[in-house]
Motif scaffolding. Structure first.
Motif, PDB file in Angstrom:
ATOM      1  N   UNK A  39       0.834  -1.198   0.000  1.00 20.97           N
ATOM      2  CA  UNK A  39       0.000   0.000   0.000  1.00 20.97           C
ATOM      3  C   UNK A  39       0.870   1.249   0.000  1.00 20.97           C
ATOM      4  N   UNK A  40       0.324   2.298  -0.650  1.00 24.23           N
ATOM      5  CA  UNK A  40       1.071   3.558  -0.699  1.00 24.23           C
ATOM      6  C   UNK A  40       1.252   4.091   0.707  1.00 24.23           C
ATOM      7  N   UNK A  41       2.416   4.651   0.964  1.00 23.87           N
ATOM      8  CA  UNK A  41       2.686   5.174   2.297  1.00 23.87           C
ATOM      9  C   UNK A  41       1.890   6.445   2.542  1.00 23.87           C
ATOM     10  N   UNK A  42       1.571   6.683   3.797  1.00 20.14           N
ATOM     11  CA  UNK A  42       0.860   7.893   4.171  1.00 20.14           C
ATOM     12  C   UNK A  42       1.781   9.082   3.992  1.00 20.14           C
ATOM     13  N   UNK A  43       1.282  10.168   3.395  1.00 20.57           N
ATOM     14  CA  UNK A  43       2.133  11.333   3.207  1.00 20.57           C
ATOM     15  C   UNK A  43       2.695  11.832   4.537  1.00 20.57           C
ATOM     16  N   UNK A  44       3.920  12.347   4.484  1.00 20.51           N
ATOM     17  CA  UNK A  44       4.577  12.888   5.662  1.00 20.51           C
ATOM     18  C   UNK A  44       4.057  14.306   5.894  1.00 20.51           C
ATOM     19  N   UNK A  45       2.816  14.393   6.379  1.00 20.97           N
ATOM     20  CA  UNK A  45       2.186  15.686   6.579  1.00 20.97           C
ATOM     21  C   UNK A  45       1.191  15.567   7.716  1.00 20.97           C
ATOM     22  N   UNK A  46       0.835  16.698   8.292  1.00 23.06           N
ATOM     23  CA  UNK A  46      -0.181  16.721   9.335  1.00 23.06           C
ATOM     24  C   UNK A  46      -1.532  16.743   8.639  1.00 23.06           C
ATOM     25  N   UNK A  47      -2.297  15.668   8.805  1.00 22.35           N
ATOM     26  CA  UNK A  47      -3.578  15.532   8.139  1.00 22.35           C
ATOM     27  C   UNK A  47      -4.681  15.960   9.093  1.00 22.35           C
ATOM     28  N   UNK A  48      -5.615  16.755   8.586  1.00 22.91           N
ATOM     29  CA  UNK A  48      -6.735  17.210   9.410  1.00 22.91           C
ATOM     30  C   UNK A  48      -7.957  17.375   8.524  1.00 22.91           C
ATOM     31  N   UNK A  49      -9.097  17.420   9.152  1.00 24.19           N
ATOM     32  CA  UNK A  49     -10.346  17.686   8.449  1.00 24.19           C
ATOM     33  C   UNK A  49     -10.907  19.004   8.958  1.00 24.19           C
ATOM     34  N   UNK A  50     -11.657  19.715   8.110  1.00 22.27           N
ATOM     35  CA  UNK A  50     -12.257  20.972   8.580  1.00 22.27           C
ATOM     36  C   UNK A  50     -13.120  20.718   9.803  1.00 22.27           C
ATOM     37  N   UNK A  68      -3.003  19.720   6.496  1.00 25.48           N
ATOM     38  CA  UNK A  68      -3.517  19.444   5.159  1.00 25.48           C
ATOM     39  C   UNK A  68      -4.717  18.513   5.248  1.00 25.48           C
ATOM     40  N   UNK A  69      -5.716  18.755   4.402  1.00 26.86           N
ATOM     41  CA  UNK A  69      -6.784  17.768   4.262  1.00 26.86           C
ATOM     42  C   UNK A  69      -6.214  16.577   3.494  1.00 26.86           C
ATOM     43  N   UNK A  70      -6.855  15.419   3.554  1.00 24.42           N
ATOM     44  CA  UNK A  70      -6.373  14.285   2.755  1.00 24.42           C
ATOM     45  C   UNK A  70      -6.264  14.625   1.265  1.00 24.42           C
ATOM     46  N   UNK A  71      -7.183  15.453   0.770  1.00 27.47           N
ATOM     47  CA  UNK A  71      -7.147  15.854  -0.644  1.00 27.47           C
ATOM     48  C   UNK A  71      -5.865  16.622  -0.952  1.00 27.47           C
ATOM     49  N   UNK A  72      -5.521  17.584  -0.106  1.00 29.66           N
ATOM     50  CA  UNK A  72      -4.294  18.363  -0.323  1.00 29.66           C
ATOM     51  C   UNK A  72      -3.058  17.492  -0.153  1.00 29.66           C
ATOM     52  N   UNK A  73      -3.096  16.570   0.803  1.00 30.26           N
ATOM     53  CA  UNK A  73      -1.941  15.707   1.063  1.00 30.26           C
ATOM     54  C   UNK A  73      -1.682  14.728  -0.074  1.00 30.26           C
ATOM     55  N   UNK A  74      -2.684  14.507  -0.928  1.00 33.03           N
ATOM     56  CA  UNK A  74      -2.512  13.588  -2.054  1.00 33.03           C
ATOM     57  C   UNK A  74      -1.773  14.252  -3.223  1.00 33.03           C
ATOM     58  N   UNK A  75      -1.629  15.571  -3.197  1.00 34.72           N
ATOM     59  CA  UNK A  75      -0.944  16.257  -4.296  1.00 34.72           C
ATOM     60  C   UNK A  75       0.564  15.987  -4.230  1.00 34.72           C
ATOM     61  N   UNK A  76       1.210  15.770  -5.377  1.00 37.54           N
ATOM     62  CA  UNK A  76       2.646  15.447  -5.359  1.00 37.54           C
ATOM     63  C   UNK A  76       3.528  16.529  -4.733  1.00 37.54           C
ATOM     64  N   UNK A  77       3.083  17.776  -4.730  1.00 33.90           N
ATOM     65  CA  UNK A  77       3.885  18.874  -4.163  1.00 33.90           C
ATOM     66  C   UNK A  77       3.482  19.211  -2.728  1.00 33.90           C
ATOM     67  N   UNK A  78       2.702  18.343  -2.068  1.00 33.14           N
ATOM     68  CA  UNK A  78       2.155  18.704  -0.759  1.00 33.14           C
ATOM     69  C   UNK A  78       3.236  19.022   0.275  1.00 33.14           C
ATOM     70  N   UNK A  79       4.325  18.263   0.295  1.00 35.51           N
ATOM     71  CA  UNK A  79       5.357  18.483   1.315  1.00 35.51           C
ATOM     72  C   UNK A  79       6.044  19.835   1.119  1.00 35.51           C
ATOM     73  N   UNK A  80       6.340  20.175  -0.123  1.00 40.54           N
ATOM     74  CA  UNK A  80       7.000  21.457  -0.413  1.00 40.54           C
ATOM     75  C   UNK A  80       6.071  22.620  -0.087  1.00 40.54           C
TER      76      UNK A  80
END
Length: 198
Positions: A39-50, A68-80
């Motif tokens: 399975x794809x790894x979870x993005x290295x970001x703080x995930x939250x919902x509104x 980041x919402x899960x939608x934003x965290x799925x973007x390839x540039x989310x970490x940057x």
């Protein structure tokens, strides 16, 4: 007198059978790869919902961590983008103009010299920062939908909300690739921010 050898009938079907066997092996390999893929790894970001619950006035503007919402965290540039916005908001909260300059485009720096920037953000503190979406416009241009809460002196309130000491913001930030680095671009003229009193 020599006889011409006749090819055995078994050689006629050998090539088609070989093609079918190789095709099945390749197809089976591709199928196995999909079935057993990790399975794809979870993005290295703080995930939250509104959040629909209001924060008490004494706790405004909330934490200064960019989430980041899960939608934003799925973007390839989310970490940057997350790191860019973290530095951007940290600079505002600590009144560090030099740090802020590292997060914005040259055009934005020219539009907001140090004295003007310090005056605008003199009493500002931002928190509850949530990136909803990151959309690519072009290869060098992104739009980042972000919401945050800002507290400030009532005299520094936006004209649309006179005397407000706490404002919820939601706006699309243009982010541009400049000299190989993503930078927050000028907002004016691009988007009309949504704002409401806390």
């Amino acid at each position: 007198m020599s006889a011409v050898p006749v090819p055995p009938s078994s050689q006629r079907w050998l090539l088609p059978v070989l093609v079918v066997v190789v095709s099945l092996m390749v197809g089976g390999g591709l199928l196995a790869r999909e079935v057993y893929r990790l399975p794809e790894s979870t993005p290295d970001a703080v995930i939250a919902l509104p959040s629909s619950t209001a924060r008490p006035a004494a706790e405004q503007p909330g934490p200064g961590t960019v989430e980041l919402t899960p939608d934003a965290a799925a973007h390839p540039q989310h970490a940057v983008i997350s790191q860019l916005l973290q530095t951007y908001f940290d600079a505002i909260n600590s009144r560090d103009y030099d740090q802020w300059k590292t997060t914005v485009t040259r055009a934005r720096i020219q539009a907001k010299p140090r004295a003007s920037w310090l005056e605008d953000y003199d009493s500002t503190k931002d928190g509850s920062i949530l990136v909803y979406r990151i959309d690519a416009v072009t290869a060098t241009d992104l739009r980042v939908l972000v919401g945050f809460t800002s507290i400030q002196d009532p005299t520094a309130a936006p004209a649309e909300l006179p005397d407000a000491t706490c404002v919820h913001w939601k706006l699309g930030l243009p982010v541009a690739l400049e000299q190989g680095h993503w930078r927050v671009d000028a907002v004016a003229g691009y988007t009309t921010p949504e704002m409401s009193r806390c």
